[in-house]
Design a protein around this motif. Sequence first.
Motif, PDB file in Angstrom:
ATOM      1  N   SER A  84      -1.546  24.048   1.596  1.00 40.37           N
ATOM      2  CA  SER A  84      -1.221  24.561   0.258  1.00 40.37           C
ATOM      3  C   SER A  84      -2.460  24.773  -0.598  1.00 40.37           C
ATOM      4  O   SER A  84      -2.375  25.361  -1.682  1.00 40.37           O
ATOM      5  N   VAL A  85      -3.595  24.309  -0.120  1.00 37.28           N
ATOM      6  CA  VAL A  85      -4.835  24.383  -0.896  1.00 37.28           C
ATOM      7  C   VAL A  85      -5.544  25.710  -0.649  1.00 37.28           C
ATOM      8  O   VAL A  85      -5.629  26.184   0.491  1.00 37.28           O
ATOM      9  N   ALA A  86      -6.051  26.321  -1.710  1.00 38.37           N
ATOM     10  CA  ALA A  86      -6.915  27.497  -1.620  1.00 38.37           C
ATOM     11  C   ALA A  86      -8.357  27.066  -1.888  1.00 38.37           C
ATOM     12  O   ALA A  86      -8.608  26.247  -2.778  1.00 38.37           O
ATOM     13  N   VAL A  87      -9.284  27.612  -1.105  1.00 35.86           N
ATOM     14  CA  VAL A  87     -10.698  27.262  -1.219  1.00 35.86           C
ATOM     15  C   VAL A  87     -11.518  28.556  -1.306  1.00 35.86           C
ATOM     16  O   VAL A  87     -11.004  29.645  -1.075  1.00 35.86           O
ATOM     17  N   HIS A  88     -12.789  28.411  -1.644  1.00 35.88           N
ATOM     18  CA  HIS A  88     -13.668  29.575  -1.682  1.00 35.88           C
ATOM     19  C   HIS A  88     -13.745  30.228  -0.296  1.00 35.88           C
ATOM     20  O   HIS A  88     -13.935  29.533   0.708  1.00 35.88           O
ATOM     21  N   TRP A 101      -7.871  24.624  -5.157  1.00 36.73           N
ATOM     22  CA  TRP A 101      -6.718  24.925  -6.000  1.00 36.73           C
ATOM     23  C   TRP A 101      -5.474  24.657  -5.150  1.00 36.73           C
ATOM     24  O   TRP A 101      -5.311  25.254  -4.070  1.00 36.73           O
ATOM     25  N   ASP A 102      -4.602  23.783  -5.630  1.00 41.98           N
ATOM     26  CA  ASP A 102      -3.437  23.363  -4.836  1.00 41.98           C
ATOM     27  C   ASP A 102      -2.187  24.069  -5.348  1.00 41.98           C
ATOM     28  O   ASP A 102      -1.689  23.769  -6.435  1.00 41.98           O
ATOM     29  N   ARG A 103      -1.673  24.975  -4.525  1.00 37.96           N
ATOM     30  CA  ARG A 103      -0.484  25.729  -4.921  1.00 37.96           C
ATOM     31  C   ARG A 103       0.748  24.839  -5.010  1.00 37.96           C
ATOM     32  O   ARG A 103       1.687  25.156  -5.743  1.00 37.96           O
ATOM     33  N   ALA A 104       0.751  23.725  -4.301  1.00 36.17           N
ATOM     34  CA  ALA A 104       1.872  22.794  -4.425  1.00 36.17           C
ATOM     35  C   ALA A 104       1.914  22.139  -5.794  1.00 36.17           C
ATOM     36  O   ALA A 104       2.948  21.597  -6.196  1.00 36.17           O
ATOM     37  N   GLN A 114     -14.714  30.426 -12.356  1.00 36.37           N
ATOM     38  CA  GLN A 114     -16.105  30.227 -12.749  1.00 36.37           C
ATOM     39  C   GLN A 114     -17.039  31.273 -12.140  1.00 36.37           C
ATOM     40  O   GLN A 114     -17.879  31.835 -12.834  1.00 36.37           O
ATOM     41  N   CYS A 115     -16.883  31.531 -10.822  1.00 37.08           N
ATOM     42  CA  CYS A 115     -17.801  32.455 -10.163  1.00 37.08           C
ATOM     43  C   CYS A 115     -17.142  33.766  -9.741  1.00 37.08           C
ATOM     44  O   CYS A 115     -17.814  34.640  -9.184  1.00 37.08           O
ATOM     45  N   SER A 116     -15.819  33.890  -9.981  1.00 36.39           N
ATOM     46  CA  SER A 116     -15.043  35.098  -9.666  1.00 36.39           C
ATOM     47  C   SER A 116     -14.973  35.396  -8.173  1.00 36.39           C
ATOM     48  O   SER A 116     -14.526  36.477  -7.775  1.00 36.39           O
ATOM     49  N   ALA A 117     -15.388  34.464  -7.329  1.00 41.31           N
ATOM     50  CA  ALA A 117     -15.328  34.675  -5.881  1.00 41.31           C
ATOM     51  C   ALA A 117     -13.876  34.589  -5.404  1.00 41.31           C
ATOM     52  O   ALA A 117     -13.065  33.852  -5.971  1.00 41.31           O
ATOM     53  N   PRO A 118     -13.514  35.331  -4.343  1.00 42.99           N
ATOM     54  CA  PRO A 118     -12.142  35.271  -3.829  1.00 42.99           C
ATOM     55  C   PRO A 118     -11.860  33.932  -3.155  1.00 42.99           C
ATOM     56  O   PRO A 118     -12.763  33.274  -2.638  1.00 42.99           O
ATOM     57  N   LEU A 119     -10.584  33.566  -3.155  1.00 40.70           N
ATOM     58  CA  LEU A 119     -10.149  32.330  -2.512  1.00 40.70           C
ATOM     59  C   LEU A 119      -9.332  32.658  -1.274  1.00 40.70           C
ATOM     60  O   LEU A 119      -8.766  33.740  -1.153  1.00 40.70           O
ATOM     61  N   GLU A 120      -9.267  31.720  -0.346  1.00 43.57           N
ATOM     62  CA  GLU A 120      -8.433  31.868   0.839  1.00 43.57           C
ATOM     63  C   GLU A 120      -7.730  30.554   1.134  1.00 43.57           C
ATOM     64  O   GLU A 120      -8.161  29.493   0.679  1.00 43.57           O
ATOM     65  N   ALA A 121      -6.655  30.624   1.897  1.00 41.24           N
ATOM     66  CA  ALA A 121      -5.876  29.432   2.202  1.00 41.24           C
ATOM     67  C   ALA A 121      -6.622  28.533   3.182  1.00 41.24           C
ATOM     68  O   ALA A 121      -7.319  29.004   4.076  1.00 41.24           O
ATOM     69  N   TRP A 258       4.148  25.685   2.692  1.00 40.00           N
ATOM     70  CA  TRP A 258       2.918  26.272   3.214  1.00 40.00           C
ATOM     71  C   TRP A 258       2.744  25.686   4.611  1.00 40.00           C
ATOM     72  O   TRP A 258       2.314  24.529   4.769  1.00 40.00           O
ATOM     73  N   VAL A 259       3.119  26.440   5.624  1.00 43.26           N
ATOM     74  CA  VAL A 259       3.233  25.894   6.977  1.00 43.26           C
ATOM     75  C   VAL A 259       2.567  26.818   7.992  1.00 43.26           C
ATOM     76  O   VAL A 259       2.380  28.012   7.747  1.00 43.26           O
TER      77      VAL A 259
END
Length: 334
Positions: A84-88, A101-104, A114-121, A258-259
């Motif tokens: 469920s977590v999104a990271v850089h 960032w935890d979607r749960a 802060q840096c506008s970089a995209p996140l991924e699961a 999130w599985v």
Amino acid sequence: MTDCTRVTVTLDHEVVAGRNARADFRQDTYQHIPGSVLRGALAAVWIRERGTEITSSQSFLSAFEGDGSFGPLYSRTGYPVPLSVAVHKYAPGDDCQRRWWDRARGENATHCEQCSAPLEASKGKPQESVELIKRTMSELDAGGVAKDGQLFSQSAIAAKTRLSGWVFGDAVHGLAVGDEPIITVSLGSRRSLRGQVRLTTAEEVPEPLERRNDTDVVLRLASPAVFCDEFGFPVDTPDLTELANLLDVEVEPITDKWVRWDEAGGWHAASGLPKPTERAVAAGSTYLLRCDRAPTDDALRLLHARGIGLRRREGFGALYTAPEPVAEAACESS
């Protein structure tokens, strides 16, 4: 609360808990001890001390074939980063302080603020790696000369590593033979050469599972879980009736999840036969439960220790809580 024990092992020798058979003569290892490995090692002690006839006794069947749970043993920071977590997606800048960032928990960002970089699961990798060693070996012929094409390498968890987890219910009785607690066991493969660990236990209870608010509960899988529908077909969500009975609440159908799918097999050392391969939900998978009222802390502790789904005595369906600072540091290093 029903019997629950925290088990800690300290590795005197390196341990190989093999995974992912490969075609290039390399064998990987889990960076934790699966519950099935702990269960098998304890059962082996019983058989060594009491003989094979013990396997038909009620005490043995209750401990190793009953309704208890043998959870996996992890290092403190070795649990998987929840799915469920999104990271850089790319390495963050030095001035970027946030790492997950935890979607749960309702954090649904697609880019870092802060840096506008995209996140991924998250892919469910360990938060931090334990120390691993690699050994390269070769099969020898009768004259002691290495055979052509028989060179292979194997990874192992390094000695002195400490790992811990939960044993629940009737399985707790498997930690002692009669009145004598088991203090040393051999884990993993090639146990005549390595795998010895020292085992300590403590009668503790786990912390309650995470709450998103008073009535919503977050479930995170520490090990693959096996769920099925009323026809026996695999599904990717736990049984609502099981959850409602354990938490003593009504649970809404699960829509926030999130599985990832996984396959889980293994080897049954006693019979020398492979275990059936199950289609399972991968470790790190996360569910958000919406309940009609707030579950008690005791119920959330019970669920944490017990786990969910089928084959729990073999280490499936174990649960964990993910401390945010640890996961943030892990995402930074991933």
